[in-house]
Design a protein around this motif. Structure first.
Motif, PDB file in Angstrom:
ATOM      1  N   LEU A  21       0.840  -1.185   0.000  1.00 54.09           N
ATOM      2  CA  LEU A  21       0.000   0.000   0.000  1.00 54.09           C
ATOM      3  C   LEU A  21       0.883   1.246   0.000  1.00 54.09           C
ATOM      4  CD1 LEU A  21      -2.703  -1.071   2.592  1.00 54.09           C
ATOM      5  CD2 LEU A  21      -3.045  -0.724   0.147  1.00 54.09           C
ATOM      6  N   PRO A  22       0.411   2.351  -0.527  1.00 55.23           N
ATOM      7  CA  PRO A  22       1.234   3.563  -0.553  1.00 55.23           C
ATOM      8  C   PRO A  22       1.571   4.043   0.848  1.00 55.23           C
ATOM      9  CG  PRO A  22      -1.018   4.037  -1.241  1.00 55.23           C
ATOM     10  CD  PRO A  22      -0.908   2.556  -1.167  1.00 55.23           C
ATOM     11  N   SER A  23       2.781   4.518   1.024  1.00 51.37           N
ATOM     12  CA  SER A  23       3.222   4.981   2.344  1.00 51.37           C
ATOM     13  C   SER A  23       2.364   6.129   2.848  1.00 51.37           C
ATOM     14  CB  SER A  23       4.696   5.401   2.288  1.00 51.37           C
ATOM     15  OG  SER A  23       4.899   6.424   1.323  1.00 51.37           O
ATOM     16  N   ALA A  24       1.770   6.900   1.927  1.00 52.15           N
ATOM     17  CA  ALA A  24       0.924   8.026   2.331  1.00 52.15           C
ATOM     18  C   ALA A  24      -0.302   7.555   3.093  1.00 52.15           C
ATOM     19  CB  ALA A  24       0.496   8.826   1.102  1.00 52.15           C
ATOM     20  N   LEU A  25      -0.790   6.351   2.801  1.00 52.15           N
ATOM     21  CA  LEU A  25      -1.957   5.840   3.530  1.00 52.15           C
ATOM     22  C   LEU A  25      -1.604   5.623   4.993  1.00 52.15           C
ATOM     23  CD1 LEU A  25      -4.448   3.135   2.335  1.00 52.15           C
ATOM     24  CD2 LEU A  25      -3.674   3.220   4.687  1.00 52.15           C
ATOM     25  N   PHE A  26      -0.447   5.010   5.257  1.00 54.43           N
ATOM     26  CA  PHE A  26      -0.045   4.750   6.642  1.00 54.43           C
ATOM     27  C   PHE A  26       0.308   6.035   7.382  1.00 54.43           C
ATOM     28  CE2 PHE A  26       0.975   0.742   4.420  1.00 54.43           C
ATOM     29  CZ  PHE A  26       0.188  -0.117   5.168  1.00 54.43           C
TER      30      PHE A  26
END
Length: 220
Positions: free
Chosen positions: A12-17
């Motif tokens: 998943l994209p790091s921006a989500l976390f």
């Protein structure tokens, strides 16, 4: 329909976390949760979440900035698992999100197996065949039993596919999903925050723990 074609293997994209829990909770819907067990790998799709974000949220274990041995993991930077026990018997899986020292977590409330084989492994862990889908993995305690998730997995990196026994992979584009939102479940102690519509789920999905007749479509 079983979404067997959703397995991507992509992180998943790091921006989500890195996002606050309230933004991350609906974005985690449709994403894939993978659990490696002694009985084989289990893949499932996230279909219901709840947001617990920030020290101001009275429904959160870290309300008021409460920093204890149990909640310490919530103060980590996003991407790790926060797992706790309720009523002395039910484990609950959370995805820590946001920035370090800002306690943010998304509770995973329900998942849908990706294939009949995944469903069979989950049912075997439950020790019985469910009468309806939600009885297999609808509700945080049920899904943790079905996936053999307990506190020993606390702190697992969920943002690194294949690096450990539990991780997340990219699934659906959230923009393609019909997402509903409603108040969270069983948090009367949260005062004014109890009624906030911070539970998110896929409309009409049979694995969702509770379908709220007053739920509204999540904007965006």
């Amino acid at each position: 329909m079983t979404p067997a074609n959703l397995r991507s293997g992509e992180p998943l994209p790091s921006a989500l976390f890195a996002a606050p829990a309230l933004l991350a909770a609906p974005l985690l819907l449709g994403q894939i949760l993978i659990r490696q067990t002694g009985n084989g790998e289990i893949a499932c799709r996230i279909v219901e979440t709840e947001s617990y974000g920030g020290a101001e949220d009275l429904g959160s274990h870290a309300a008021g900035g409460r920093r204890t041995a149990r909640t310490e993991i919530m103060f980590h930077a996003g991407g790790v698992a926060y797992i706790y026990l309720i009523y002395g018997m039910h484990h609950c899986l959370n995805v820590v999100t946001g920035q370090a020292d800002d306690p943010q977590a998304v509770l995973i409330r329900a998942v849908q197996p990706l294939s009949p084989e995944d469903a069979a492994r989950m049912a075997a862990h439950r020790g019985r065949a469910p009468r309806r889908p939600a009885e297999l993995s609808g509700g945080p305690g049920r899904l943790c039993r079905a996936l053999r998730i307990d506190r020993s997995l606390g702190g697992c990196r969920l943002d690194r596919p294949g690096d450990g026994p539990l991780w997340l992979e990219r699934g659906d584009d959230p923009k393609s999903l019909e997402i509903m939102q409603a108040p969270r479940i069983n948090i009367p102690y949260a005062g004014e925050y109890a009624a906030r519509p911070w539970r998110f789920y896929l409309r009409d999905n049979p694995y969702v723990s509770v379908l709220d007749p007053a739920a509204v479509r999540c904007p965006g």
